[in-house]
Design a protein around this motif. Structure first.
Motif, short mmCIF file in Angstrom:
data_model
loop_
_atom_site.label_atom_id
_atom_site.label_comp_id
_atom_site.label_asym_id
_atom_site.label_seq_id
_atom_site.Cartn_x
_atom_site.Cartn_y
_atom_site.Cartn_z
N PRO A 1 27.03 -12.63 25.22
CA PRO A 1 26.17 -11.73 24.62
C PRO A 1 25.70 -12.21 23.05
O PRO A 1 24.64 -12.27 22.62
CB PRO A 1 26.49 -10.57 24.79
N VAL A 2 26.86 -12.52 22.24
CA VAL A 2 26.64 -12.82 20.96
C VAL A 2 25.94 -14.11 20.53
O VAL A 2 25.00 -14.19 19.90
CB VAL A 2 27.98 -12.64 20.09
N THR A 3 26.42 -14.94 21.38
CA THR A 3 25.88 -16.41 21.48
C THR A 3 24.17 -16.28 21.74
O THR A 3 23.33 -16.79 21.25
CB THR A 3 26.59 -17.26 22.07
N LYS A 4 24.22 -15.64 22.75
CA LYS A 4 22.65 -15.47 23.47
C LYS A 4 21.90 -14.85 22.40
O LYS A 4 20.59 -15.48 22.07
CB LYS A 4 22.92 -14.69 24.63
N LYS A 5 22.23 -13.88 21.67
CA LYS A 5 21.23 -13.14 20.86
C LYS A 5 21.03 -13.89 19.59
O LYS A 5 20.28 -14.03 18.85
CB LYS A 5 21.98 -11.90 20.41
N LEU A 6 22.21 -14.74 19.15
CA LEU A 6 22.21 -15.58 17.90
C LEU A 6 21.17 -16.53 18.17
O LEU A 6 20.40 -17.09 17.39
CB LEU A 6 23.60 -16.14 17.82
N LEU A 7 21.02 -17.28 19.46
CA LEU A 7 20.29 -18.44 19.72
C LEU A 7 18.65 -17.63 19.70
O LEU A 7 17.93 -18.31 19.27
CB LEU A 7 20.36 -18.77 21.38
N GLU A 8 18.68 -16.68 20.27
CA GLU A 8 17.23 -15.76 20.37
C GLU A 8 16.52 -15.72 18.80
O GLU A 8 15.67 -16.00 18.63
CB GLU A 8 17.43 -14.34 21.03
N LEU A 9 17.69 -15.30 18.02
CA LEU A 9 17.20 -15.08 16.83
C LEU A 9 16.85 -16.34 15.85
O LEU A 9 15.70 -16.44 15.16
CB LEU A 9 18.16 -14.04 16.11
N VAL A 10 17.73 -17.23 16.11
CA VAL A 10 17.47 -18.46 15.65
C VAL A 10 16.13 -19.26 15.97
O VAL A 10 15.21 -19.75 15.21
CB VAL A 10 18.45 -19.59 15.34
N GLU A 11 15.78 -19.15 17.36
CA GLU A 11 14.74 -19.61 18.06
C GLU A 11 13.36 -18.84 17.48
O GLU A 11 12.28 -19.50 17.24
CB GLU A 11 14.54 -19.73 19.39
N ALA A 12 13.61 -17.53 17.10
CA ALA A 12 12.28 -16.67 16.81
C ALA A 12 12.03 -17.28 15.41
O ALA A 12 11.03 -17.18 14.89
CB ALA A 12 12.76 -15.28 16.84
N ALA A 13 13.25 -17.36 14.60
CA ALA A 13 12.97 -17.75 13.11
C ALA A 13 12.18 -19.09 13.25
O ALA A 13 11.38 -19.50 12.35
CB ALA A 13 14.32 -17.98 12.42
N ALA A 14 12.74 -20.16 14.19
CA ALA A 14 12.11 -21.54 14.01
C ALA A 14 10.74 -21.41 14.42
O ALA A 14 9.80 -21.96 13.95
CB ALA A 14 12.74 -22.30 14.96
N ALA A 15 10.39 -20.37 15.34
CA ALA A 15 8.86 -20.35 15.87
C ALA A 15 8.19 -19.69 14.43
O ALA A 15 6.98 -20.13 14.54
CB ALA A 15 9.02 -19.27 16.94
N ALA A 16 8.67 -18.85 13.93
CA ALA A 16 7.99 -18.22 12.59
C ALA A 16 8.07 -19.27 11.31
O ALA A 16 7.28 -18.97 10.55
CB ALA A 16 8.71 -16.93 12.23
N GLY A 17 8.73 -20.28 11.38
CA GLY A 17 8.94 -21.22 10.56
C GLY A 17 9.49 -20.79 9.31
O GLY A 17 9.22 -21.30 8.18
N ALA A 18 10.45 -19.71 9.34
CA ALA A 18 11.06 -19.17 8.11
C ALA A 18 12.19 -18.37 8.58
O ALA A 18 12.27 -17.70 9.61
CB ALA A 18 10.14 -18.51 7.33
#
Length: 192
Positions: free
Chosen positions: A129-146
């Motif tokens: 669960p921690v790894t999955k949520k961490l991945l989601e947060l980083v992918e969202a940041a990458a999509a936002a570009g910041a």
């Protein structure tokens, strides 16, 4: 798991040295390390291979996890040779490569590393669960570009406050201390 430290650095928009000095970020890294080992052990069941996570250090994975989960950071004199997590990869004050990628708008390798771990864990029936949520947060940041520049404590809460590991680590530390004491006693008896 170096990628967890990189991801925390990217999400908090902090240099890696500060991330490794923050107890919340270290608990996240310890949780991802624990999930990594469990996922790989689950994936290896029934096969002839075993996960070997040495992290380029002389310490076993549980010892590294214990050091990361400690409420205080290790002094650099002990940390650098035992946990060569970043001083060799990122000079003091330099951003983690993942944070640098986010800042420059480049694609990140997080899908390749954390994403592969999540996929492997799901295929093996192991929860990460921690790894999955961490991945989601980083992918969202990458999509936002910041980077969202989360406070380390806010990041910790966002990831579900992975503190359950301390109880498990305390048991492991007590067992390790008992073994060390028994070995010392045996050496002392042999020396007599």
């Amino acid at each position: 798991q170096l990628e967890a430290s990189h991801a925390a650095s990217a999400l908090a928009s902090l240099p890696l040295a500060q991330v490794l000095g923050d107890p919340h970020c270290r608990l996240v890294a310890a949780a991802v390390l624990r999930e990594t080992y469990r996922a790989l052990a689950a994936a290896a069941r029934g096969d002839r291979w075993r996960p070997l996570l040495t992290l380029h250090t002389v310490l076993p994975t549980k010892a590294v996890e214990l050091m990361l989960a400690a409420p205080f950071p290790l002094p650099p004199l002990l940390r650098n040779p035992l946990l060569p997590l970043e001083p060799t990869l990122c000079p003091a004050g330099a951003p983690a490569p993942l944070l640098a990628d986010l800042r420059r708008g480049r694609s990140t390798g997080v899908r390749w590393s954390l994403g592969e771990l999540v996929d492997t864990a799901e295929a093996a029936g192991s929860a990460v669960p921690v790894t999955k949520k961490l991945l989601e947060l980083v992918e969202a940041a990458a999509a936002a570009g910041a980077s969202p520049a989360l406070d380390p404590e806010a990041l910790f809460r966002e990831l579900g406050s992975p503190t359950a590991s301390r109880r498990e680590l305390l048991r492991w530390a007590l067992a390790a201390a008992a073994v060390a004491w028994a070995v010392a006693l045996l050496v002392w008896l042999v020396a007599l």
